[in-house]
Design an enzyme around this catalytic site. Structure first.
Site, PDB file in Angstrom:
ATOM      1  CE  LYS A 129      37.956   8.848  37.491  1.00 49.60           C
ATOM      2  NZ  LYS A 129      38.171   9.898  36.477  1.00 49.60           N
ATOM      3  CG  ASP A 169      38.217  12.154  39.386  1.00 50.40           C
ATOM      4  OD1 ASP A 169      38.151  12.433  38.180  1.00 50.40           O
ATOM      5  OD2 ASP A 169      37.206  12.150  40.119  1.00 50.40           O
TER       6      ASP A 169
HETATM    7  P1  NDP Z   1      38.808  18.623  43.154  1.00 54.94           P
HETATM    8  O1  NDP Z   1      38.769  17.663  44.276  1.00 54.94           O
HETATM    9  O2  NDP Z   1      40.027  19.421  42.907  1.00 54.94           O
HETATM   10  O3  NDP Z   1      37.590  19.642  43.268  1.00 54.94           O
HETATM   11  C1  NDP Z   1      36.276  19.187  43.315  1.00 54.94           C
HETATM   12  C2  NDP Z   1      35.349  20.382  43.401  1.00 54.94           C
HETATM   13  O4  NDP Z   1      34.003  19.936  43.202  1.00 54.94           O
HETATM   14  C3  NDP Z   1      35.380  21.035  44.764  1.00 54.94           C
HETATM   15  O5  NDP Z   1      35.065  22.386  44.642  1.00 54.94           O
HETATM   16  C4  NDP Z   1      34.291  20.273  45.507  1.00 54.94           C
HETATM   17  O6  NDP Z   1      33.746  20.963  46.603  1.00 54.94           O
HETATM   18  C5  NDP Z   1      33.262  20.117  44.411  1.00 54.94           C
HETATM   19  N1  NDP Z   1      32.462  18.900  44.677  1.00 54.94           N
HETATM   20  C6  NDP Z   1      32.931  17.637  44.768  1.00 54.94           C
HETATM   21  N2  NDP Z   1      31.933  16.774  45.070  1.00 54.94           N
HETATM   22  C7  NDP Z   1      30.844  17.521  45.157  1.00 54.94           C
HETATM   23  C8  NDP Z   1      29.482  17.224  45.443  1.00 54.94           C
HETATM   24  N3  NDP Z   1      29.075  15.957  45.700  1.00 54.94           N
HETATM   25  N4  NDP Z   1      28.592  18.254  45.437  1.00 54.94           N
HETATM   26  C9  NDP Z   1      29.004  19.518  45.176  1.00 54.94           C
HETATM   27  N5  NDP Z   1      30.287  19.871  44.919  1.00 54.94           N
HETATM   28  C10 NDP Z   1      31.173  18.890  44.903  1.00 54.94           C
HETATM   29  O7  NDP Z   1      38.432  17.743  41.864  1.00 54.94           O
HETATM   30  P2  NDP Z   1      38.669  18.090  40.323  1.00 54.94           P
HETATM   31  O8  NDP Z   1      38.562  19.531  40.073  1.00 54.94           O
HETATM   32  O9  NDP Z   1      39.856  17.346  39.887  1.00 54.94           O
HETATM   33  O10 NDP Z   1      37.408  17.338  39.660  1.00 54.94           O
HETATM   34  C11 NDP Z   1      36.174  17.992  39.394  1.00 54.94           C
HETATM   35  C12 NDP Z   1      35.415  17.218  38.338  1.00 54.94           C
HETATM   36  O11 NDP Z   1      36.199  17.155  37.135  1.00 54.94           O
HETATM   37  C13 NDP Z   1      35.100  15.758  38.666  1.00 54.94           C
HETATM   38  O12 NDP Z   1      33.866  15.410  38.070  1.00 54.94           O
HETATM   39  C14 NDP Z   1      36.218  14.990  37.985  1.00 54.94           C
HETATM   40  O13 NDP Z   1      35.844  13.658  37.711  1.00 54.94           O
HETATM   41  C15 NDP Z   1      36.364  15.805  36.720  1.00 54.94           C
HETATM   42  N6  NDP Z   1      37.634  15.684  35.992  1.00 54.94           N
HETATM   43  C16 NDP Z   1      38.835  15.881  36.604  1.00 54.94           C
HETATM   44  C17 NDP Z   1      40.002  15.792  35.892  1.00 54.94           C
HETATM   45  C18 NDP Z   1      41.331  16.073  36.505  1.00 54.94           C
HETATM   46  O14 NDP Z   1      42.332  16.029  35.770  1.00 54.94           O
HETATM   47  N7  NDP Z   1      41.430  16.385  37.790  1.00 54.94           N
HETATM   48  C19 NDP Z   1      40.002  15.444  34.469  1.00 54.94           C
HETATM   49  C20 NDP Z   1      38.684  15.325  33.901  1.00 54.94           C
HETATM   50  C21 NDP Z   1      37.562  15.425  34.655  1.00 54.94           C
HETATM   51  P3  NDP Z   1      34.138  20.510  48.111  1.00 54.94           P
HETATM   52  O15 NDP Z   1      35.544  20.977  48.304  1.00 54.94           O
HETATM   53  O16 NDP Z   1      33.145  21.204  48.957  1.00 54.94           O
HETATM   54  O17 NDP Z   1      34.013  19.022  48.156  1.00 54.94           O
HETATM   55  O1  2IT Z   2      38.321  12.054  34.498  1.00 53.29           O
HETATM   56  C1  2IT Z   2      39.489  12.160  34.055  1.00 53.29           C
HETATM   57  O2  2IT Z   2      39.732  12.161  32.845  1.00 53.29           O
HETATM   58  C2  2IT Z   2      40.581  12.289  35.015  1.00 53.29           C
HETATM   59  N1  2IT Z   2      40.327  12.345  36.217  1.00 53.29           N
HETATM   60  C3  2IT Z   2      42.004  12.338  34.548  1.00 53.29           C
HETATM   61  C4  2IT Z   2      42.539  10.943  34.327  1.00 53.29           C
HETATM   62  C5  2IT Z   2      44.015  10.859  33.995  1.00 53.29           C
HETATM   63  O3  2IT Z   2      44.467   9.710  33.892  1.00 53.29           O
HETATM   64  O4  2IT Z   2      44.689  11.867  33.838  1.00 53.29           O
END
Ligand code: NDP
Ligand code: 2IT
Length: 449
Positions: A129, A169
């Protein structure tokens, strides 16, 4: 959960002493160590070879300065990181997070979790990461580009299609991946699959954008079918967050016949009793990069509430936390149980506190841990790597079918593992044990490295 093995207690105590301030990292390690205790009983050779001491220590941690110039001409400096945690199963793989809360402890927790998640996908990927404490909010496109280029200028020395393959992420989506891929290509003069989540015209895979949210729903739907003889059809769903994972979880939940009634961002949440209109959310979040509050202006029947934590007070059958770590605490879990929630599936990484997990599981709520439930994103990244190696692109249907299969296999694996270890329906233990076993076997095969 509490540790009983003196070997594991010793490791935990050493970590607490040396990195007491890395709270999220200690939380993630503690959960995994508790789960794998019964595996260590069967394998005394693991202790002799110091397997767990090696597992909790990243193979390599890179920290660097990221200097960039803002639109006013001022020099800004952020901190960049890449934690290359474990390469036993393949090249390091895992996302990059740009958020002001990013520090080494957060990235170590995410990197550590990623090892077992990637193992569960069945694809050859190690765990890593990275990211930066850079805050993308309020930055212009130009500033984002300069930051991404500066970040990649240093990162490019440490990654490669067969070494380490980052992706997105929080705060890193298609736009950022595009800027970083362009910079890597220019610096190295090579066009390889060094990042995943790329645009479709330059090596990206169909379904990667949707994969985490879709995969989450495939997983949760299967869990409901096998364990409760039901599914998403007609269910009320609450989803926290409104980013990449939340949006495509909403899309698939709706396609499976559910009504999604609430979504959030870090400022607050919207409740729409008639069901969230996802086109509006996509327009606000993906096109305008705005705030979820704006939804209520477009749909006056929806209610906006300031503060995101109260989203768990909205009654639902299924809750999908898709924002960030520790967003669902015991208080939230109690509200969910009180309102009749039957399943919680984690789209975010470690969104539930240990107390929340205990409360949910001891009250009969089906609980799908992140390592298993959100593995669809990285699994599809693995499929993007395969396509890049082949120099081919598969159709949407083909990738989606593979994603469904992978989520099905993960569910079967962790369910059977939990049964084998006498803890049926404890998917936390099932996922941790099954993910760990493959990594442990590979590390033992390599000897002392
Ligand atoms: P984005 O940046 O697209 O969206 C993040 C969302 O979470 C936004 O709505 C944001 O709100 C909110 N958020 C972020 N930080 C906080 C906080 N401290 N408190 C409250 N709300 C918060 O990210 P993703 O959708 O990609 O990621 C969301 C989660 O999923 C994370 O935990 C990530 O690690 C996990 N994840 C992502 C993957 C991917 O492929 N993208 C794969 C697997 C897991 P705001 O806009 O107000 O900050
Ligand atoms: O938390 C996760 O699994 C991710 N943000 C996606 C990682 C990836 O390499 O696609």
């Amino acid at each position: 959960m509490e540790l009983k093995s003196p070997y594991l207690i010793g490791i935990m105590q050493d970590l607490v002493q040396s990195v007491s301030y890395q709270k999220e990292f200690l939380q993630a390690v503690h959960e995994v160590l508790c789960s794998i205790e019964p595996v260590l009983e069967k394998h005394p050779e693991y202790e002799k070879s110091g397997l767990i001491e090696r597992l909790v220590e990243p193979e390599r941690t890179i920290m660097f300065r990221v200097p960039w110039v803002d639109d006013s001409g001022k020099m800004r400096v952020n901190r960049g990181y890449r934690v290359q945690y474990n390469s036993a199963l393949g090249p390091y793989k895992g996302g990059l997070r740009f958020h002001p809360t990013v520090d080494l402890g957060v990235l170590k927790f995410l990197g550590f979790e990623q090892i077992f998640k990637n193992s569960l996908t069945g694809l050859p990927m190690g765990g890593a990461k990275g990211g930066s404490n850079f805050d993308p909010k309020g930055k212009s496109d130009n500033e984002i580009m300069h930051f991404c280029q500066a970040f990649m200028t240093e990162l490019s020395r440490h990654i490669g299609a067969d070494t380490d393959v980052p992706a997105g992420d929080i705060g890193v989506g298609a736009r950022e991946i595009g800027y970083m891929f362009g910079q890597y290509k220019k610096l190295r003069n090579e066009f390889t699959g060094v990042l995943t989540g790329k645009g479709l015209t330059y090596g990206g895979s169909l379904v990667r954008t949707e994969a985490t949210g879709y995969g989450l729903c495939y997983f949760a739907n299967e869990m409901l079918t096998v364990k409760k003889n039901t599914n998403f059809e007609g269910k009320t769903v609450v989803i926290s967050g409104s980013g990449n994972v939340a949006i495509y979880a909403c899309e698939k939940a709706q396609a499976l016949g559910a009504k999604v009634v609430a979504m959030s961002d870090s400022n607050g949440y919207i409740y729409d009793a008639e069901g969230i209109k996802l086109d509006t959310v996509k327009d606000i979040k993906e096109v305008k990069r705005g705030r979820i509050k704006e939804y209520a202006a477009v749909h006056p029947t929806a209610v906006y509430t300031e503060g995101c934590r109260n989203i768990w007070s909205v009654a639902c059958d299924i809750a999908l936390p898709c924002a960030t770590q520790n967003e669902l605490d015991e208080e939230g879990a109690k509200l969910l149980v009180k309102n009749g929630c039957i399943a919680v599936a984690e789209g975010a990484n470690m969104p539930s506190t240990p107390e929340a997990i205990d409360y949910l599981m001891s009250n009969g709520v089906l609980f799908a841990p992140a390592k298993a439930a959100n593995a669809g994103g990285v699994a599809c990244s693995g499929l993007e790597m395969s396509q890049n190696s082949q120099r081919l692109s598969w159709s949407f249907e083909e990738v989606d079918e593979r994603l469904k299969n992978i989520m099905h296999n993960i569910f079967m694996t962790i369910d059977q593992t939990a049964i084998e270890y006498g803890v049926e329906n404890n998917f936390v233990m099932g996922a941790n044990i099954a993910g760990f076993q493959k990594v442990a076997t590979a590390m033992m095969a390599y000897g002392a490295i």
